[in-house]
Write an enzyme that holds these catalytic residues in place. Structure first.
Site, PDB file in Angstrom:
ATOM      1  N   ASN A   1     -27.999  -4.522  -3.534  1.00 12.81           N
ATOM      2  CA  ASN A   1     -29.239  -5.308  -3.488  1.00 12.81           C
ATOM      3  C   ASN A   1     -29.057  -6.584  -2.658  1.00 12.81           C
ATOM      4  OD1 ASN A   1     -30.646  -3.571  -5.288  1.00 12.81           O
ATOM      5  ND2 ASN A   1     -29.561  -4.515  -6.994  1.00 12.81           N
TER       6      ASN A   1
ATOM      7  N   HIS B   1     -39.599  -2.378 -15.064  1.00 16.26           N
ATOM      8  CA  HIS B   1     -38.154  -2.352 -15.315  1.00 16.26           C
ATOM      9  C   HIS B   1     -37.830  -2.311 -16.817  1.00 16.26           C
ATOM     10  CE1 HIS B   1     -34.037  -4.191 -15.313  1.00 16.26           C
ATOM     11  NE2 HIS B   1     -33.917  -3.387 -14.269  1.00 16.26           N
TER      12      HIS B   1
ATOM     13  N   GLU C   1     -44.592  -5.765 -11.303  1.00  9.42           N
ATOM     14  CA  GLU C   1     -43.481  -6.181 -10.431  1.00  9.42           C
ATOM     15  C   GLU C   1     -43.990  -6.333  -9.004  1.00  9.42           C
ATOM     16  OE1 GLU C   1     -40.041  -3.617 -10.873  1.00  9.42           O
ATOM     17  OE2 GLU C   1     -40.291  -3.595 -13.049  1.00  9.42           O
TER      18      GLU C   1
ATOM     19  N   SER D   1     -38.601  -1.518  -8.728  1.00  9.66           N
ATOM     20  CA  SER D   1     -37.165  -1.401  -8.435  1.00  9.66           C
ATOM     21  C   SER D   1     -36.718   0.009  -8.082  1.00  9.66           C
ATOM     22  CB  SER D   1     -36.348  -1.922  -9.615  1.00  9.66           C
ATOM     23  OG  SER D   1     -36.675  -1.216 -10.788  1.00  9.66           O
TER      24      SER D   1
ATOM     25  N   ASP E   1     -42.815 -10.046 -12.210  1.00  9.41           N
ATOM     26  CA  ASP E   1     -41.364  -9.935 -11.997  1.00  9.41           C
ATOM     27  C   ASP E   1     -41.173  -9.680 -10.507  1.00  9.41           C
ATOM     28  OD1 ASP E   1     -38.849  -8.786 -11.505  1.00  9.41           O
ATOM     29  OD2 ASP E   1     -38.709  -7.905 -13.498  1.00  9.41           O
TER      30      ASP E   1
ATOM     31  N   HIS F   1     -37.185  -8.084  -6.734  1.00  6.47           N
ATOM     32  CA  HIS F   1     -36.824  -7.423  -5.475  1.00  6.47           C
ATOM     33  C   HIS F   1     -37.595  -7.970  -4.275  1.00  6.47           C
ATOM     34  CE1 HIS F   1     -34.168  -4.430  -7.255  1.00  6.47           C
ATOM     35  NE2 HIS F   1     -34.977  -4.508  -8.288  1.00  6.47           N
TER      36      HIS F   1
ATOM     37  N   LYS G   1     -30.164 -10.483  -6.481  1.00  9.96           N
ATOM     38  CA  LYS G   1     -30.553  -9.543  -5.406  1.00  9.96           C
ATOM     39  C   LYS G   1     -30.384 -10.269  -4.060  1.00  9.96           C
ATOM     40  CE  LYS G   1     -32.358  -6.998  -8.893  1.00  9.96           C
ATOM     41  NZ  LYS G   1     -31.480  -6.085  -9.576  1.00  9.96           N
TER      42      LYS G   1
HETATM   43  C1  LIG Z   1     -37.281  -5.556 -11.491  1.00  7.73           C
HETATM   44  C2  LIG Z   1     -36.084  -6.106 -12.200  1.00  7.73           C
HETATM   45  N1  LIG Z   1     -36.268  -7.029 -13.159  1.00  7.73           N
HETATM   46  C3  LIG Z   1     -35.237  -7.555 -13.835  1.00  7.73           C
HETATM   47  C4  LIG Z   1     -33.941  -7.169 -13.564  1.00  7.73           C
HETATM   48  C5  LIG Z   1     -32.829  -7.766 -14.372  1.00  7.73           C
HETATM   49  O1  LIG Z   1     -32.260  -8.811 -13.660  1.00  7.73           O
HETATM   50  P1  LIG Z   1     -30.716  -9.203 -13.881  1.00  7.73           P
HETATM   51  O2  LIG Z   1     -29.926  -8.160 -13.148  1.00  7.73           O
HETATM   52  O3  LIG Z   1     -30.597 -10.549 -13.271  1.00  7.73           O
HETATM   53  O4  LIG Z   1     -30.460  -9.175 -15.345  1.00  7.73           O
HETATM   54  C6  LIG Z   1     -33.707  -6.222 -12.546  1.00  7.73           C
HETATM   55  C7  LIG Z   1     -32.398  -5.752 -12.132  1.00  7.73           C
HETATM   56  O5  LIG Z   1     -31.359  -5.910 -12.434  1.00  7.73           O
HETATM   57  C8  LIG Z   1     -34.809  -5.672 -11.857  1.00  7.73           C
HETATM   58  O6  LIG Z   1     -34.626  -4.746 -10.915  1.00  7.73           O
END
Ligand SMILES: Cc1ncc(COP(=O)(O)O)c(C=O)c1O
Length: 383
Positions: free
Chosen positions: A47, A133, A173, A177, A202, A205, A237
């Site tokens: 990522n 996610h 989002e 993801s 969120d 990405h 990321k």
């Molecule tokens: C869309 C999304 N939200 C939240 C997370 C969680 O973030 P973190 O890896 O910082 O815990 C991720 C990936 O890991 C993600 O892809």
């Protein structure tokens, strides 16, 4: 059957279903290249979208941060864990995103628990896109609020739910993801406003990748930061670090500072890392060439994949999923690619819906055109 026997049984069942997971150790990481005991690989599974993880200025900033502020924060943010570096990073994020305030967390997973659990109470209703996610789904499951999921990107279904639950909180989002697509954010925002609902976004990405100076998907689609009650994005990321933040109005952030248990009862992020992330934000903002190079790579991959007749999901982002369907087949292709020097992990259920196992190709500004040509050529031979 005792507990350990039950665990062993479940592991066996997972193996039998072709869904067993491992975490292979990587000995050396140089952006587009990975190396372990078995060999060297072109990396199409990370990522690190802007190629900042190995950027010398960032490595220097991490060392400088450790020298100036220490490696660990030594406490929860409300005791001794919030240092000058945390303040400097927070200020930089506010300036970048045009928000009043932010709250820093040690992971996006934790930040999402707070966003969905502490901005709601039992009188509320959360409405989540079906492909949100796992961290958002878990957050909704454990919130006092009720929750419903609407079919992926189905705005008519969302509209119907909003008519039933007018002042709900809509969760989506900026870039999904596993599919790499983006919602029509102006349309989602308009539905929210029509129904006096709030939007929680969120943008894990999209931060650093989309919008002016890499502000994110909402900026790329013409929204203002105030159109969301709360924005979550993480440092793991494109910003090439670790941790996350929630951003929004001064009142909302101050409320979370008082009541968010994941924030209050957890060790604050490393100040060295915060210092590095401040520099990462500065580089993301100023080095637009990284986004241009990433976009060139995305366009090249899409053109070559279309010429090869691949079934790639309609994504314009760094996430380009090639649907295989069957998990065993996806694993087999991934293993064959590895033998040819390409690291491209298969993503299987339950991470993605049943029957949609895929090779989730992720592109970076560091990939060279020949890397992408080599990948497509090898995929053509295998699929
Ligand atoms: C869309 C999304 N939200 C939240 C997370 C969680 O973030 P973190 O890896 O910082 O815990 C991720 C990936 O890991 C993600 O892809």
């Amino acid at each position: 059957m005792d507990r350990l026997q039950r665990f062993a049984q479940q592991i066996l069942e997972r193996k039998a279903a072709g869904l067993y997971r491992q975490h292979p150790a990587i000995d050396s990481y140089q952006g587009r290249l990975l190396q372990n005991k078995q060999g060297a690989y072109l990396n199409f599974s990370g990522n690190d979208y802007l190629g900042l993880a190995t950027e010398p200025q960032l490595i220097k900033a991490l060392a400088e941060g450790a020298e100036r502020f220490g490696v660990g924060s030594s406490g929860s943010p409300l005791v001794t864990g919030f240092h000058y570096a945390h303040r400097a990073l927070s200020d930089e994020l506010c300036d970048w995103l045009g928000v009043d305030d932010v709250l820093l967390f040690s992971s996006g997973f934790a930040a999402n628990q707070v966003m969905l659990q502490h901005l709601t109470d039992k009188t509320d209703q959360l409405l989540l896109d079906k492909l949100c996610h796992a961290s958002l789904i878990d957050a909704a499951l454990h919130a006092d609020a009720g929750y419903k999921r609407f079919p992926h990107q189905d705005l008519a279904a969302l509209d119907m739910l909003l008519q039933r639950y007018p002042s709900a909180l809509v969760v989506t989002e900026g870039v999904f993801s596993m599919d790499g697509d983006s919602p029509d954010l102006p349309a989602v925002s308009a539905l929210c406003k029509k129904n006096k609902a709030d939007l929680l976004l969120d943008d894990a990405h999209a931060l650093g990748v989309l919008g002016a100076e890499g502000r994110g998907s909402w900026d790329a689609q013409g929204l203002q930061s105030g159109d969301m009650l709360c924005l979550m994005a993480n440092f793991g990321k494109a910003l090439a670090g670790q941790g996350a933040f929630l951003a929004g109005s001064a009142t909302m952030i101050d409320y979370l500072r008082q009541f968010a248990r994941h924030y209050i009862y957890s060790t604050a992020l490393s100040p060295a890392l915060c210092w590095a992330m401040k520099i990462s934000v500065e580089l993301s903002r100023s080095q637009g060439w990284r986004r241009d190079k990433l976009n060139d790579n995305i366009q090249l991959f899409k053109t070559l994949a279309a010429d090869a007749g691949f079934t790639v999901l309609p994504s314009n982002t760094a996430i380009q999923p090639l649907i295989i369907g069957d998990s065993d087949k996806a694993m087999l292709i991934s293993a064959s690619l590895k033998k040819q020097g390409i690291w491209l992990s298969a993503i299987r259920p339950p991470t993605v819906p049943q029957g949609s196992a895929r090779l989730r190709i992720t592109l970076s500004a560091l990939h060279q055109s020949d890397d992408i040509r080599f990948l497509v050529q090898k995929l053509e031979q295998l699929i």
